[in-house]
Write an enzyme that holds these catalytic residues in place. Structure first.
Site, mmCIF file in Angstrom:
data_model
loop_
_atom_site.group_PDB
_atom_site.id
_atom_site.type_symbol
_atom_site.label_atom_id
_atom_site.label_comp_id
_atom_site.label_asym_id
_atom_site.label_seq_id
_atom_site.Cartn_x
_atom_site.Cartn_y
_atom_site.Cartn_z
ATOM 1 N N GLU A 98 -29.773 57.051 58.155
ATOM 2 C CA GLU A 98 -29.004 57.015 59.406
ATOM 3 C C GLU A 98 -28.998 55.617 60.011
ATOM 4 O OE1 GLU A 98 -27.387 59.468 58.945
ATOM 5 O OE2 GLU A 98 -27.674 60.793 60.653
ATOM 6 N N THR A 115 -19.748 56.022 63.523
ATOM 7 C CA THR A 115 -20.792 56.270 64.518
ATOM 8 C C THR A 115 -21.180 54.973 65.221
ATOM 9 O OG1 THR A 115 -21.607 58.184 63.308
ATOM 10 C CG2 THR A 115 -23.155 57.150 64.826
#
Ligand code: HSE
Length: 306
Positions: A128, A181
């Site tokens: 991530e 993101t």
């Protein structure tokens, strides 16, 4: 065992009020990750199907997640990884988390499971970090543990599994625009007012309570985001219309899935979730933007060896 195949599911992070701390796991939609032992030490990504993503280990979310795991344990062999992407990158339903989670579950299985699912979270978070610049655990936690999860943020993630009421179903609509993101994080203000914080943490507590007590009305009241949604929703075409449509069709509540552009709606019962899906299709089709929709139960087991 020389090879394993892992189905790693899509996930919804934030769940409206719980930016970076709440998430839940979806069913059926996900990545398939094949991990096999290799005589060459280290980790190599040998194939990615379904999307153009980097094969280079250090540029691939699954590669860096597995490298983080291998730093903690000695192995006499290396690993090769193949990824079949079932989730589009930048869709808002945990694409990078699924590949990272699937890869660490596969490697862990081939090593005889030295790490618990909870311990794998810290490794998958490295993926991530690579994908978005922030090591958030709200997608990888439900991808690894299933159900709803709550992350207490600290030096190490402290992840708590929450119950998933059996009648809860999610409807997802994915407008096919890419929203990275990292970009959706860059629009966020770095400070919030006390007034908004009070509303938000009240909603997080209420949502957790609603999940524990199967209180669908409380879940509905708690699915409100006064901090992130007002800033990010402008990045998603026709967001307000879609959200209003989902609520009018009987949804309990919802909002942006992760960092978007997908939207999620939670409903009581599969029939209502399907009604929401039909209403969303009717509302979005005239806009001429390609999109996908699906209904999912809450997946309570997370990534699975298949
Ligand atoms: N909590 C993260 C964010 C999830 O909203 O940026 C990204 O999927």
């Amino acid at each position: 065992m020389e090879e394993v195949k892992v189905f790693a599911p899509a996930t919804v992070a934030n769940v409206s009020c719980g930016f970076d701390v709440l998430g839940f796991c979806l069913d059926h939609v996900g990545d398939t990750v094949i991990v096999r032992k290799s005589n060459t030490p280290g980790v190599r990504i040998t194939k990615i199907e379904g999307q153009e993503l980097p094969l280079e280990t250090k540029k691939n979310v699954a590669g860096v997640a597995v490298e983080a795991l291998l730093e903690q344990i000695e192995t006499p062999f290396g690993f090769e990884i193949e990824i079949e992407k079932g989730i589009k990158a930048g869709s808002g339903i945990g694409s990078s988390a699924a590949s990272s989670a699937g890869a660490v579950v596969g490697v862990n299985a081939l090593l005889g499971n030295p790490f618990s699912r909870n311990e794998l979270i810290a490794f998958a978070m490295k993926g991530e970090e690579l994908a978005s610049g922030a090591a958030h655990a709200d997608n990888v936690s439900p991808a690894l543990l299933g159900g709803f999860t709550l992350v207490r943020c600290g030096k190490k993630p402290d992840v708590i599994s929450l119950p998933a009421p059996t009648e809860l179903f999610a409807t997802i609509i994915h407008p096919k625009i890419e929203l990275r993101t990292a970009d959706a994080r860059s629009v966020l203000k770095q400070s919030i007012s006390l007034d908004k914080a009070i509303q938000q943490w009240g909603n997080v507590g209420a949502l957790v309570s609603g999940l524990y007590t199967n209180n669908y009305k409380l879940i509905s009241r708690a699915l409100v985001d006064v901090i992130i949604e007002p800033e990010r929703s402008i990045l998603i075409p026709h967001f307000d219309e879609l959200k209003a449509t989902a609520l009018a069709a009987g949804g309990l509540g919802g909002g942006i899935s992760g960092s978007g552009p997908s939207l999620f709606t939670l409903s009581r019962g599969e029939k209502t979730a399907e009604n929401v899906r039909q209403a969303l299709i009717k509302s979005f089709e005239p806009h001429g933007i390609p999109f996908d929709t699906f209904v999912s139960k809450i997946n309570t087991h997370g990534a699975k060896i298949v």
